[in-house]
Design a protein around this motif. Structure first.
Motif, PDB file in Angstrom:
ATOM      1  N   MET A  54      -5.187   8.903 -29.144  1.00 44.52           N
ATOM      2  CA  MET A  54      -6.228   8.056 -27.687  1.00 44.52           C
ATOM      3  C   MET A  54      -5.572   8.931 -26.673  1.00 44.52           C
ATOM      4  N   GLN A  55      -5.121   9.029 -26.180  1.00 36.50           N
ATOM      5  CA  GLN A  55      -4.564   9.981 -25.421  1.00 36.50           C
ATOM      6  C   GLN A  55      -4.784  11.408 -24.542  1.00 36.50           C
ATOM      7  N   TRP A  56      -5.090  12.351 -26.366  1.00 34.99           N
ATOM      8  CA  TRP A  56      -5.898  13.062 -25.484  1.00 34.99           C
ATOM      9  C   TRP A  56      -7.728  12.936 -25.870  1.00 34.99           C
ATOM     10  N   GLY A  57      -7.758  12.416 -26.780  1.00 35.09           N
ATOM     11  CA  GLY A  57      -9.078  12.519 -26.981  1.00 35.09           C
ATOM     12  C   GLY A  57      -9.657  10.879 -25.572  1.00 35.09           C
ATOM     13  N   TYR A  58      -9.294  10.391 -25.698  1.00 35.75           N
ATOM     14  CA  TYR A  58      -9.660   9.520 -24.918  1.00 35.75           C
ATOM     15  C   TYR A  58      -9.793   9.498 -23.540  1.00 35.75           C
ATOM     16  N   ALA A  59      -8.540  10.429 -23.515  1.00 34.40           N
ATOM     17  CA  ALA A  59      -7.868  10.440 -21.930  1.00 34.40           C
ATOM     18  C   ALA A  59      -7.553  11.858 -21.260  1.00 34.40           C
ATOM     19  N   GLY A  60      -7.454  12.557 -22.324  1.00 35.91           N
ATOM     20  CA  GLY A  60      -7.762  14.001 -22.164  1.00 35.91           C
ATOM     21  C   GLY A  60      -5.744  13.945 -21.168  1.00 35.91           C
ATOM     22  N   GLY A 191      -0.493  11.151 -12.179  1.00 33.64           N
ATOM     23  CA  GLY A 191      -1.301  11.347 -10.739  1.00 33.64           C
ATOM     24  C   GLY A 191      -1.336  12.587 -10.172  1.00 33.64           C
ATOM     25  N   LEU A 192      -0.069  13.433 -11.142  1.00 32.85           N
ATOM     26  CA  LEU A 192       0.460  14.560 -10.258  1.00 32.85           C
ATOM     27  C   LEU A 192      -0.652  15.605 -11.075  1.00 32.85           C
ATOM     28  N   ARG A 193      -0.167  17.099 -11.089  1.00 29.63           N
ATOM     29  CA  ARG A 193      -0.967  17.984 -11.710  1.00 29.63           C
ATOM     30  C   ARG A 193      -0.979  17.968 -13.206  1.00 29.63           C
ATOM     31  N   SER A 194      -2.273  18.546 -14.381  1.00 28.37           N
ATOM     32  CA  SER A 194      -2.189  17.271 -15.254  1.00 28.37           C
ATOM     33  C   SER A 194      -0.515  18.514 -16.352  1.00 28.37           C
ATOM     34  N   ASP A 195      -0.519  20.396 -15.766  1.00 27.96           N
ATOM     35  CA  ASP A 195       0.865  20.265 -16.968  1.00 27.96           C
ATOM     36  C   ASP A 195       1.514  19.354 -16.670  1.00 27.96           C
ATOM     37  N   TYR A 196       1.524  18.779 -15.431  1.00 27.96           N
ATOM     38  CA  TYR A 196       3.859  18.084 -15.407  1.00 27.96           C
ATOM     39  C   TYR A 196       3.580  17.105 -16.517  1.00 27.96           C
TER      40      TYR A 196
ATOM     41  N   ALA B 109     -12.124  27.761 -19.076  1.00 31.25           N
ATOM     42  CA  ALA B 109     -12.089  26.652 -20.281  1.00 31.25           C
ATOM     43  C   ALA B 109     -10.738  25.626 -18.614  1.00 31.25           C
ATOM     44  N   SER B 110     -10.500  24.483 -19.512  1.00 33.93           N
ATOM     45  CA  SER B 110      -9.792  23.568 -18.152  1.00 33.93           C
ATOM     46  C   SER B 110      -8.138  24.377 -18.712  1.00 33.93           C
ATOM     47  N   PRO B 111      -7.354  24.125 -17.316  1.00 32.43           N
ATOM     48  CA  PRO B 111      -5.391  24.756 -17.708  1.00 32.43           C
ATOM     49  C   PRO B 111      -5.241  23.618 -19.164  1.00 32.43           C
ATOM     50  N   VAL B 112      -5.624  22.519 -19.875  1.00 33.58           N
ATOM     51  CA  VAL B 112      -4.960  22.140 -20.411  1.00 33.58           C
ATOM     52  C   VAL B 112      -5.041  22.768 -21.347  1.00 33.58           C
ATOM     53  N   VAL B 113      -6.899  23.390 -22.023  1.00 28.24           N
ATOM     54  CA  VAL B 113      -7.011  23.505 -23.098  1.00 28.24           C
ATOM     55  C   VAL B 113      -6.170  24.817 -23.074  1.00 28.24           C
TER      56      VAL B 113
END
Lengths: 442, 337
Positions: A54-60, A191-196, B109-113
């Motif tokens: 749900m978290q990764w597949g639907y929303a990344g 809402g911040l950078r994705s890796d946070y 690829a995106s940073p998450v990948v």
């Protein structure tokens, strides 16, 4: 139709039958008890993978804290089902209760105060002072309470116990626990950078585990909680029941085997029910306008925001929802184990293995996640014998006392770590869509 | 008055010097993370294992040197082995980049990948480390233990409290200073360093002005492997080498990088010290210090500890959360590599 095209069309049923055959194979070659044990764990893994999907597949969204949410679910199992320890409540309940009240009051005070003083220069100092005062008050009440609780019969209890309710209730409660923590984390990091989010979830899961290991008044810490109540009958009771003895003789099984298989089947039925309900909900949700919106957000956040979708809010919702599913699976796992062992929560087993399940199974596809859960768990269990056998064959020609052989055999245990990493890397490179890719929708 | 000095010596011994040492180790680690972030644009979860890998190679060479009887008393032999460790780690990192990251970079690829890929790398490296050297503690420190021991200090000053400086602490702090100066000189004054900064600032513009991206990526990995090996070895010398611990270092390192502002080397250094000192300040037992500072006859029952030592790991997380809530861009916002 060429065979390959046929495989593509009927990929899901084919792969699931392969999985069924593998489980059957274990049943026939090893024993049905083992096969059912693997099946039960596969079901739980599949539910966890559904939550991550749900978290990764639907929303990344990348959640590295699956272990923490699963552990919260396990904690719920203890807190809901164990009988309360009334002596401990009498000794330290007041201190603990006051402590929790003070924590709550401090948090509320901060939340209320913050908008009022937002324009002041000294706002950080004031908040700091409030938190420190609250913390000091908390320690004053909390510490004696904790000491009192932990000193009551430490070898058997030494903790508050639970509510003494049926353990099945802990499944939704575990979901709620995980959802609560996920809400706070999501509020901070989304809402911040994705890796946070990745780093924040990594941190919170470590802290949850530390908390569970150290706060003995609540969880007994590393002393473990054994003998959790069960939602299914005990083997011993079954063996004495007359109807069951009849059943066993009619099927033609040994009474011991029959009772153990029967219990495992009961668990499997319960888990299957949960999995089916979750799958039905997820599939319906994915087909709904909401699912379409989630995919739109995942594929292009800017465009979705331009269409008036609140990206951060939707991310928060799906993050909380997915974490709740993981928490639920965590509670189910503790139910199946019948004990709560904080040291058993390892990131490799509880976070990254689940990730491999989702990525290899097919991110964005619920059936893929379920299949990934089955496949990867199956190989995770069978990998150790295979690895040992492999090293054994490899070193068969060597002197049995040689240091190299001993080193290799010892190292075989760490091969799992490497294999998980390699599978992840290979899947990301050669099969980024997974075994059952996400359906292309128009 | 003497009590105040005693209290200061106590704090210096258990807070300031360990804080500086640990802070230097974190700063070196965070610098590596920051470099990867600003040039390759992803959070490298494999950094902890890279540190462990570098430290492992250094340990193996150290053992070899010790067996040959080579030593540089009173300094630890590991310093002599360090260059070999660095070279090995550079080779390994470049190999990983070629075989793993290059493909995804090419596909943009995106940073998450990339992040997930780095987790895969983390496991492969972790498995390899445990396979080669085993999961147990390895002590590879030799040479003199102390520069100033607590007893010497007490004799010299006549104080009740000793202020000891261990060899590893001095080596760590000095090495960190030298490395940071070298790194900044490289980034600011050499052509290669400038091209790296240009690339991290604006990739397209850098490519337009003829900067070779492959070279920039290679230099970055070389720097990262060097920093990681040094940080890992210093940490191993100071505490002890245990593969598992390096995985746990990941959180404080990331917290350091974010506190300072990801992508900002100066920030990474500041962040390292902020995290290290917060950890120590919040988990230090102040009982004795307060006893020195208060008039005689006052008994203090509790340890005067804000947070139990078990929750050390929570400190970096709390700071991370505060920074994310209050100032998500970090302390030194706006300045990048």
């Amino acid at each position: 139709m060429t065979p390959l095209a046929a495989f593509r069309t009927y990929r899901t049923p084919i792969l699931f039958s392969v999985m069924a055959c593998m489980l059957m194979g274990v049943g026939l070659l090893q024993s049905w008890g083992v096969a059912l044990t693997i099946l039960n764990m596969c079901l739980i893994s599949a539910i966890m993978a559904l939550g991550v999907n749900m978290q990764w597949g639907y929303a990344g969204l990348f959640n590295v804290g699956i272990m923490g949410f699963a552990a919260l679910g396990g904690l719920a199992g203890v807190l809901v089902s164990m009988p309360p320890v009334s002596d401990a409540w009498q000794a330290g309940g007041l201190g603990i209760g006051l402590g929790l009240l003070i924590t709550f009051a401090t948090v509320m005070l901060c939340l209320w105060l913050w908008p009022q003083i937002n324009a002041w220069r000294s706002r950080y100092w004031i908040i700091c002072a409030v938190i420190l005062t609250g913390y000091w008050l908390l320690r004053v009440w909390f510490d004696p309470g904790v000491d009192a609780i932990e000193s009551i019969n430490p070898s058997v209890t030494g903790y508050l116990g639970g509510l003494g309710l049926p353990i099945v209730l802990s499944w939704p409660v575990g979901g709620l626990f995980a959802a609560g923590v996920a809400f706070v984390i999501g509020k901070i990091a989304l809402g911040l950078r994705s890796d946070y989010l990745a780093i924040a979830t990594l941190g919170i899961s470590e802290i949850i585990i530390f908390f569970i290991k150290n706060e003995e008044w609540l969880t007994r810490g590393v002393k473990n909680v054994n003998g959790l109540p069960r939602p299914v009958p005990f083997e011993v009771d079954l063996q004495q029941a007359i109807w069951f003895q009849d059943l066993a003789t009619r099927v033609g099984l040994d009474l011991n085997d029959a009772s153990s298989i029967f219990v495992k089947l009961c668990y499997a039925g319960l888990f299957l029910l949960v999995l089916a309900i979750l799958l039905w909900f997820s599939e319906t949700a994915l087909k709904s306008p909401w699912g379409r919106m989630m995919r739109a957000i995942r594929d292009n956040e800017v465009a979705a925001a331009a269409m008036g979708k609140d990206v951060t809010w939707q991310h928060l919702r799906i993050f909380v929802l997915g974490s709740a599913v993981i928490g639920m699976a965590g509670a189910m796992l503790t139910t199946l184990d019948g004990q709560f062992t904080p040291v058993s929560y390892q990131p490799l087993r509880f976070t990254f293995l689940i990730w491999v399940m989702v990525i290899l199974g097919g991110s964005g596809n619920n059936w893929g996640a379920v299949l990934g859960g089955f496949f990867i768990w199956f190989f995770w269990i069978q990998a150790e014998p295979i690895g040992l056998w492999f090293i054994d064959t490899l070193t068969a020609g060597m002197d049995p006392n040689s240091a190299i052989k001993a080193h290799l055999l010892e190292g075989a245990a760490h091969m799992r770590l490497m294999t998980v990493g390699l599978i992840l890397l290979i899947a990301l490179r050669y099969a980024p869509e997974g075994l059952i890719p996400e359906r292309k929708r128009l | 008055m003497i009590d105040v000095i005693n209290a200061a010596a106590l704090l210096g011994n258990f807070l300031v010097i360990p804080g500086l040492t640990y802070g230097s180790q974190l700063a070196l680690g965070a610098l590596g993370v920051t470099l990867v972030y600003s040039v390759l644009r992803f959070s490298n979860f494999a950094h902890g294992e890279t540190m462990a890998f570098g430290a492992m190679l250094t340990i193996l060479v150290t053992w070899g040197l010790q067996a040959l009887g080579v030593s540089i008393q009173p300094l630890p032999t590991a310093l002599l082995a360090l260059p070999f460790g660095i070279i090995g780690t550079i080779a390994f990192t470049l190999l990983i980049d070629r075989s793993v990251y290059a493909y995804h970079r090419q596909r943009k690829a995106s940073p998450v990948v990339f992040l997930i890929v780095s987790i895969g790398v983390m496991f492969v490296m972790g498995g390899l480390i445990r396979f080669i050297i085993g999961p147990n503690d390895q002590i590879f420190f030799d040479g003199a233990r102390f520069i100033i021991s607590a007893r010497d200090f007490k004799r010299m000053t006549g104080l009740e409290e000793g202020l000891a400086i261990r060899m590893t602490q001095a080596v760590t702090i000095l090495t960190a200073i030298v490395i940071v100066i070298l790194l900044f000189w490289f980034l600011n004054h050499t052509r290669t360093g400038k091209s790296m900064r240009a690339y991290s600032d604006n990739e397209n513009l850098a490519l337009l002005s003829g900067i070779n991206p492959q070279r920039v990526v290679m230099i970055t990995w070389i720097l990262v492997a060097t920093l990681a090996t040094i940080a890992g070895t210093l940490y191993g010398l100071d505490k002890s080498f245990k593969p598992f611990v390096y995985m746990q270092l990941l959180l404080p390192i990331f917290a350091s990088a974010i506190v300072g502002g990801v992508g900002n080397p100066l920030g990474a250094i500041a962040g390292g010290y902020v995290i290290a000192f917060s950890e120590l300040i919040l988990t230090f037992a102040y009982k004795k210090v307060i006893q020195y500072l208060t008039p005689d006859g006052i008994e203090i029952e509790s340890l005067m500890q804000i947070l139990g030592t078990d929750y050390k790991i929570a400190v970096s997380f709390i700071i991370l959360v505060i920074v994310l809530v209050v100032r998500p861009t970090g302390l030194f916002q706006g300045k990048t590599l």
